[in-house]
Motif scaffolding. Structure first.
Motif, short mmCIF file in Angstrom:
data_model
loop_
_atom_site.label_atom_id
_atom_site.label_comp_id
_atom_site.label_asym_id
_atom_site.label_seq_id
_atom_site.Cartn_x
_atom_site.Cartn_y
_atom_site.Cartn_z
N LEU A 1 -14.90 -7.56 2.16
CA LEU A 1 -14.64 -6.53 0.97
C LEU A 1 -13.99 -7.20 -0.07
CD1 LEU A 1 -14.82 -3.72 -0.27
CD2 LEU A 1 -12.60 -3.14 0.75
N ASP A 2 -14.51 -7.49 -1.28
CA ASP A 2 -13.78 -7.98 -2.46
C ASP A 2 -14.17 -7.35 -3.81
OD1 ASP A 2 -11.99 -9.50 -3.73
OD2 ASP A 2 -12.81 -11.46 -3.11
N SER B 1 -16.81 -3.56 -6.96
CA SER B 1 -16.23 -3.73 -5.61
C SER B 1 -17.76 -3.88 -4.64
CB SER B 1 -15.51 -2.80 -4.92
OG SER B 1 -15.19 -2.82 -3.57
N LEU C 1 -18.89 -4.60 -0.63
CA LEU C 1 -18.82 -4.33 0.76
C LEU C 1 -20.19 -5.23 1.28
CD1 LEU C 1 -17.25 -3.54 3.21
CD2 LEU C 1 -18.44 -1.51 3.27
N THR D 1 -8.56 -0.46 -4.20
CA THR D 1 -8.04 0.08 -3.03
C THR D 1 -8.75 1.28 -2.71
OG1 THR D 1 -6.00 -1.17 -3.17
CG2 THR D 1 -6.22 0.83 -1.69
N GLY E 1 -12.59 0.71 -2.07
CA GLY E 1 -12.79 -0.05 -0.84
C GLY E 1 -12.67 1.00 0.38
N VAL F 1 -9.97 -8.82 4.45
CA VAL F 1 -9.69 -8.62 3.20
C VAL F 1 -8.59 -9.47 2.70
CG1 VAL F 1 -10.46 -6.00 2.71
CG2 VAL F 1 -8.07 -6.67 3.99
N ASP F 2 -8.47 -9.72 1.38
CA ASP F 2 -7.15 -10.61 0.85
C ASP F 2 -6.06 -9.81 0.82
OD1 ASP F 2 -7.75 -9.16 -1.44
OD2 ASP F 2 -8.62 -10.86 -2.53
N TYR G 1 -5.39 -6.04 -0.77
CA TYR G 1 -5.53 -4.99 0.25
C TYR G 1 -4.51 -4.73 1.41
CZ TYR G 1 -10.23 -5.23 -1.93
OH TYR G 1 -11.11 -5.27 -3.12
N ALA H 1 -6.00 -8.31 7.25
CA ALA H 1 -5.56 -8.54 5.91
C ALA H 1 -4.55 -9.50 5.70
CB ALA H 1 -5.02 -7.09 5.29
N ARG I 1 -14.23 -15.45 5.47
CA ARG I 1 -14.28 -14.42 4.24
C ARG I 1 -14.66 -14.93 2.88
NH1 ARG I 1 -11.77 -12.47 0.02
NH2 ARG I 1 -10.74 -14.54 -0.26
#
Length: 396
Positions: free
Chosen positions: A23-24, A61, A63, A92, A95, A119-120, A123, A142, A268
């Protein structure tokens, strides 16, 4: 229905016992589209030192499923959902909504399987982690900032106290102060080679049952997690990067080993390759329109085009140029999206198209004589401001 069709081209994992999701967010700069609605400040990288990495536009966003990758395989992702983040929301919240839609559909192959979402650090907060704890088959991996403060689980006394608030947190664990760290629960070592042949040795320290400070609305203190610290050195034991901290949270986090967590987070970055390919080769940011709905439809169109390339990657043939001898793939390796795109004309010529040939339907009458087109209204850029509670008060 579209999501179920995309799931048909998602391969089941064979090497790892879980589906891996990524997710990003990515930004589409529309600085001069003054008639485009709901524009805001978005992240935009810049090479000029001293400039803020921001621009005016929309944020989207994505996914995606991250398929398994063997040595020599090109990075791929399989987008499941890609939608715009409005200015009255944030990445956020978007996502969370995307993960709930994908995980709550019983017709998808991963509905009852273990799922891991990487996630980075954007998140890695309680606003994102706490609401997703209702997903029992989801484990979130995360990244954490290096200035965070966590806590150990409290020691439960055999003689409970009769007065006062129950203890929620144990000893303080400050990521910047090694003196506050206790002995890790597990220590793992691994060594791997990069695509350029560089050997990297990584040491993974794991602390289990850690806690994050929460509150009444977001009771993150009720959900313990495993904290990982990854330190990488070269063959001469020289430090390569700053130590990376990872949060592994979820009811089934015990089924994910430290080595699997490290490998999953490394993959990722396949999301970044997908964003770059969609922008450079599929013209994600080139389409210009004053209508927000048209822009959103274009983004979905680009996403479906990328999925078409993934569906055809197994029958595509790599055709490097005469000067691209270094791009000749090895046998039984997955070729890159750009090579599939080069061979797309041959693939679509053999498969054919279900669409009928275009037919002339006459000529449009055009505008009527004397008709005047009204100008589109100029819309302001929406800027998010700090809440009044966070603004310091000064004496009059």
């Amino acid at each position: 229905m579209t999501l179920e069709l995309i799931a048909e081209v998602v391969p089941r994992p064979e090497q790892r016992p879980f589906f891996l999701f990524g997710l990003d967010c990515t930004s589409i700069e529309r600085q001069f589209a003054k008639t485009l609605a709901d524009r805001g400040m978005v992240h935009q990288a810049t090479q000029i030192a001293g400039n803020k990495p921001i621009a005016i536009g929309h944020s989207y966003s994505m996914l995606a499923v991250i398929p398994e990758r063997n040595e020599g395989d090109a990075p791929w992702t399989i987008p499941l959902e890609m939608s715009r983040v409005s200015t009255d929301s944030n990445s956020t919240q978007k996502g969370i909504a995307q993960l709930n839609v994908v995980l709550n559909n019983p017709n998808l192959p991963w509905s009852k399987e273990l799922c891991v979402a990487v996630v980075d650090s954007a998140y890695g907060n309680k606003q994102f982690l706490s609401p997703l704890q209702q997903q029992k088959n989801l484990v979130i991996l995360a990244r954490s900032r290096s200035n965070r403060v966590f806590y150990q689980s409290p020691v439960i006394s055999e003689t409970p106290a009769h007065r006062g608030h129950p203890t929620w947190y144990g000893a303080r664990f400050d990521l910047k102060e090694p003196d506050t760290w206790h002995e890790p629960t597990e220590v793992s070592h691994l060594s791997y080679k990069t695509r350029r042949g560089r050997t990297i040795k990584a040491t993974i320290n794991a602390w289990s049952n850690m806690l994050m400070r929460g509150g009444k609305a977001l009771p993150t203190q009720l959900f313990p997690f495993t904290l990982l610290r990854i330190e990488s050195v070269d063959e001469f034991d020289q430090s390569l990067f700053r130590p990376m901290w990872l949060i592994v949270i979820g009811e089934r986090r015990g089924q994910l080993s430290a080595l699997q967590a490290h490998q999953s987070y490394r993959q990722r970055f396949d999301l970044e390759h997908s964003f770059r390919f969609q922008k450079q080769n599929l013209l994600l940011t080139t389409f210009e329109t004053p209508d927000v709905e048209h822009e959103q439809q274009w983004v979905k169109f680009v996403m479906l085009a990328y999925i078409q390339l993934w569906a055809a990657h197994s029958i595509a043939v790599a055709l490097p140029r005469p000067w691209e001898k270094h791009l000749i793939p090895l046998p039984f390796t997955r070729i890159s999206p750009s090579k599939v795109q080069q061979d797309w004309f041959r693939i679509i010529s053999q498969l054919g198209s279900p669409a009928v040939s275009p037919k002339t339907r006459g000529y449009s009458s055009g505008r009527k004589l004397g008709q005047i087109q009204s100008r589109r209204p100029r819309l302001p850029v929406i800027k998010k401001r700090k809440s009044p509670a966070s603004v310091p008060k000064f004496a009059a």
